[in-house]
Design an enzyme around this catalytic site. Structure first.
Site, PDB file in Angstrom:
ATOM      1  N   ARG A  24       0.843  -1.208   0.063  1.00 57.42           N
ATOM      2  CA  ARG A  24       0.039  -0.031   0.103  1.00 57.42           C
ATOM      3  C   ARG A  24       0.840   1.302   0.137  1.00 57.42           C
ATOM      4  O   ARG A  24       0.375   2.246   0.529  1.00 57.42           O
ATOM      5  CB  ARG A  24      -0.863  -0.026   1.068  1.00 57.42           C
ATOM      6  CG  ARG A  24      -2.062  -1.022   0.970  1.00 57.42           C
ATOM      7  CD  ARG A  24      -3.163  -0.497   0.422  1.00 57.42           C
ATOM      8  NE  ARG A  24      -4.358  -1.492  -0.040  1.00 57.42           N
ATOM      9  CZ  ARG A  24      -5.446  -1.616   0.656  1.00 57.42           C
ATOM     10  NH1 ARG A  24      -5.675  -0.952   1.839  1.00 57.42           N
ATOM     11  NH2 ARG A  24      -6.045  -2.675   0.536  1.00 57.42           N
ATOM     12  N   ARG A  28      -3.338   6.598   1.263  1.00 56.40           N
ATOM     13  CA  ARG A  28      -3.760   7.859   1.864  1.00 56.40           C
ATOM     14  C   ARG A  28      -2.883   8.519   2.788  1.00 56.40           C
ATOM     15  O   ARG A  28      -3.180   9.711   3.198  1.00 56.40           O
ATOM     16  CB  ARG A  28      -5.036   7.294   2.640  1.00 56.40           C
ATOM     17  CG  ARG A  28      -6.430   7.353   1.536  1.00 56.40           C
ATOM     18  CD  ARG A  28      -7.584   6.599   2.174  1.00 56.40           C
ATOM     19  NE  ARG A  28      -7.082   5.109   2.418  1.00 56.40           N
ATOM     20  CZ  ARG A  28      -8.000   4.257   3.038  1.00 56.40           C
ATOM     21  NH1 ARG A  28      -9.084   4.212   3.377  1.00 56.40           N
ATOM     22  NH2 ARG A  28      -7.391   3.003   3.328  1.00 56.40           N
ATOM     23  N   ARG A  37      -6.564  11.305  -6.000  1.00 60.92           N
ATOM     24  CA  ARG A  37      -7.670  10.596  -5.708  1.00 60.92           C
ATOM     25  C   ARG A  37      -8.897  11.544  -5.907  1.00 60.92           C
ATOM     26  O   ARG A  37      -9.849  11.298  -6.509  1.00 60.92           O
ATOM     27  CB  ARG A  37      -7.719   9.785  -4.445  1.00 60.92           C
ATOM     28  CG  ARG A  37      -8.720   9.115  -4.118  1.00 60.92           C
ATOM     29  CD  ARG A  37      -8.699   8.333  -2.718  1.00 60.92           C
ATOM     30  NE  ARG A  37      -9.612   7.550  -2.191  1.00 60.92           N
ATOM     31  CZ  ARG A  37     -10.887   7.736  -1.995  1.00 60.92           C
ATOM     32  NH1 ARG A  37     -11.131   8.890  -2.150  1.00 60.92           N
ATOM     33  NH2 ARG A  37     -11.812   7.063  -1.593  1.00 60.92           N
ATOM     34  N   ASP A  74      -6.969  -2.893  -7.620  1.00 54.40           N
ATOM     35  CA  ASP A  74      -7.509  -3.522  -6.396  1.00 54.40           C
ATOM     36  C   ASP A  74      -7.828  -4.924  -6.799  1.00 54.40           C
ATOM     37  O   ASP A  74      -8.162  -5.187  -7.703  1.00 54.40           O
ATOM     38  CB  ASP A  74      -8.678  -2.966  -5.905  1.00 54.40           C
ATOM     39  CG  ASP A  74      -8.984  -3.118  -4.451  1.00 54.40           C
ATOM     40  OD1 ASP A  74      -8.368  -2.474  -3.663  1.00 54.40           O
ATOM     41  OD2 ASP A  74      -9.723  -4.036  -4.315  1.00 54.40           O
ATOM     42  N   TYR A 151     -14.875 -12.315  -0.439  1.00 56.94           N
ATOM     43  CA  TYR A 151     -15.315 -10.899  -0.910  1.00 56.94           C
ATOM     44  C   TYR A 151     -16.679 -11.263  -1.803  1.00 56.94           C
ATOM     45  O   TYR A 151     -18.034 -10.687  -1.650  1.00 56.94           O
ATOM     46  CB  TYR A 151     -14.718 -10.014  -1.333  1.00 56.94           C
ATOM     47  CG  TYR A 151     -13.542  -9.577  -0.386  1.00 56.94           C
ATOM     48  CD1 TYR A 151     -14.069  -8.260   0.361  1.00 56.94           C
ATOM     49  CD2 TYR A 151     -12.276  -9.959  -0.218  1.00 56.94           C
ATOM     50  CE1 TYR A 151     -12.944  -7.747   1.222  1.00 56.94           C
ATOM     51  CE2 TYR A 151     -11.298  -9.454   0.643  1.00 56.94           C
ATOM     52  CZ  TYR A 151     -11.737  -8.550   1.437  1.00 56.94           C
ATOM     53  OH  TYR A 151     -11.024  -7.828   2.499  1.00 56.94           O
TER      54      TYR A 151
END
Ligand code: CP3
Length: 342
Positions: A24, A28, A37, A74, A151
Site C-alpha cells: 500500500r 492515503r 484521488r 485492487d 468478498y
C-alpha cells in the site's frame, strides 16, 4: 548494467542491503495520493484511469526511491470483471453483489470476457513500464482465489469470513467450482499484466489464515500452485511472490508446495523462526508491524534493524507485515529507509 536488486533477491541472491518496498505504498498517508484521488473523484475511477493510476504508483517512487513499484489497482476488480457489481463506501470499504449458490457461480462471465473490464489496468502497466526509473522493478498483482471468494460470497469484508466458510460447508463442490473459476481468471489476468510489462507478480491471500488443515491445502496451496505453474509455463522465469497472510506454521513449506519464489510474511510470526523455517527455501519479505510507521521513534528503528539482521543470511526484500495505514507519518517511512540503507 547489473540486474535490478529485487529480481536478484527473488533469484535467491543475498544482498548486503536488502531491497525495499511497502504494501500500500501508494495510499492515503501521502498528501499527493489524496490530491490525485480527489482529482479522479473516487477510488474506482482512480483504478480505471490509467494516467492517474500510473501517477499514484509513481508518487512513492519519486518521494522515497523504493526498489519496486506495485501497480495501483485492487484485488476486487477481477470479481467485477467476472460480472459482479462493485462499489466502495467511503469510510467503510468495498461492497459487491454476491455469489452464494451453484447457479450464481454458473452465471459468472466466462474467463475470456475479463479483459473488456480490465483493459485500463493493462494500460496502466504499459505506462509504468515506460516511465519507471530503470532500477525500479514493476510488480503486478491479484488476489488469491480464497481471499477473492470471501468478498464475492459475503459481498464485503468480514472479520471471520463466515459466509465463505458456510458456502464451502454447504456445497463444497459448487464452492470448488467458484475457486476454479477465479483461479482460471487470475491466470489470464496476471498473464496479461506480464505481457504489458509487469516483471514480478504477487498473489495476496489476506484471509489464508482462516483456512485450516485440508481446507488450507485445497483452497490456499492448490490454487496458488496452479496459478504459479501456469504463469511459469507461459512466461518462463517470471518470479512470483505469495502472501498467505496469517498462515502461521503453514508458512513453512509454502514456497516448496506452490513454487513461489518468495513468501511474504505478516507480523504475527517471529523473524527468527521465519529465517530458519521459511527463508531456507528462498526469498522472504515482510514482517515489520505497520503500526510502527504510525508510532515511529526508537522502536521503529530498532525493529527495522532487528528484521534486517534476522534475514541477513539469505535472500530478503524488506517490507511490512501488511499495508501501511492512512494514519502513518510519511517522515517515519524516511526513518525506516535510513535504518535499512544506513
Ligand atoms: O499496495 C499497493 O499500493 C497497490 C494497490 C493495492 C490496493 N489494494 C489499493 C487500495 C493493492 C495491492 C490492494 C490489495 C487489496 N485490496 C487487498 C489485499 C491486501 C490486503 O490489504 O490485505 C484487499 C483485501 C483489498 C480489498 C480492499 N481494497 C479493501 C478491503 C479496501 C478498503 C480498506 C481500506 O484500506 O480502505 C480497499 C481499498 C483500497 N485499495 C485502498 C487502496 C489504496 C484505499 C481506498 C481509498 O483510497 O479510499
Amino acid at each position: 548494467m547489473s540486474e535490478k536488486t529485487i529480481l536478484r533477491a527473488l533469484k535467491g541472491e543475498r544482498l548486503p542491503v536488502p531491497p525495499v518496498w511497502m504494501m500500500r505504498q501508494a495510499g492515503r498517508y501521502l498528501p499527493e495520493y489524496r490530491a490525485t484521488r480527489a482529482q479522479a473523484g473516487d477510488f474506482l475511477s482512480l483504478c480505471y484511469t490509467p494516467d492517474l493510476a500510473a501517477e499514484v504508483t509513481l508518487q512513492p517512487i519519486r518521494r522515497y526511491g523504493f526498489d519496486a513499484a506495485i501497480l495501483f489497482a485492487d484485488i476486487l476488480l477481477l470479481p467485477q470483471a467476472l460480472g459482479l457489481d462493485l462499489w466502495f463506501v467511503t469510510g467503510e470499504g468495498p461492497r459487491l453483489s454476491t455469489v452464494t449458490t451453484a447457479a450464481g457461480v454458473a452465471a459468472l462471465k466466462p474467463t475470456g470476457a475479463i479483459h473488456d473490464t480490465l483493459a485500463p489496468v493493462y494500460e496502466t502497466v504499459r505506462i509504468l513500464a515506460r516511465e519507471l526509473p530503470r532500477e525500479t522493478t514493476l510488480i503486478g498483482f491479484a488476489g488469491a482465489p480464497w481471499t477473492v471468494a470471501t468478498y464475492m460470497v459475503a459481498g464485503r469484508g468480514t472479520p471471520d469470513q463466515a459466509p465463505a466458510h458456510a458456502f464451502k460447508a454447504e456445497d463444497r463442490a459448487a464452492f470448488t467450482v467458484l475457486i476454479d473459476r477465479i483461479t482460471e481468471a487470475t491466470i489470464d489476468y496476471l498473464s496479461a499484466q506480464i505481457e504489458a510489462g509487469a516483471e514480478v507478480v504477487k498473489l495476496f491471500d489476506s484471509w489464508a489464515g482462516s483456512l485450516k488443515g485440508r481446507d488450507f491445502d485445497d483452497f490456499a496451496v492448490e490454487p496458488a500452485r496452479r496459478i504459479i505453474a501456469a504463469l511459469k509455463s507461459r512466461h518462463p522465469g517470471i518470479p512470483v511472490i505469495a502472501f498467505p497472510r496469517e498462515a502461521g506454521p503453514r508458512y513453512a513449506g509454502f514456497a516448496r508446495a506452490t513454487g513461489a519464489d518468495c513468501v511474504a510474511l505478516d507480523n504475527s510470526v517471529s523473524a527468527d523462526w521465519a529465517a530458519a523455517e521459511v527463508q531456507k527455501d528462498g526469498c522472504v519479505q515482510g514482517n515489520l508491524d505497520p503500526r510502527l510507521l504510525v508510532t515511529g521513534g526508537d522502536a521503529l528503528v530498532a525493529e527495522t534493524r532487528r528484521i534486517v539482521r534476522a534475514f541477513s543470511q539469505g535472500p530478503h526484500i524488506f517490507n511490512l507485515g501488511h499495508g501501511i495505514t492512512p494514519e502513518a507519518d510519511p517522515e517515519n517511512v524516511t526513518r525506516m529507509l535510513e535504518a535499512i540503507r544506513g
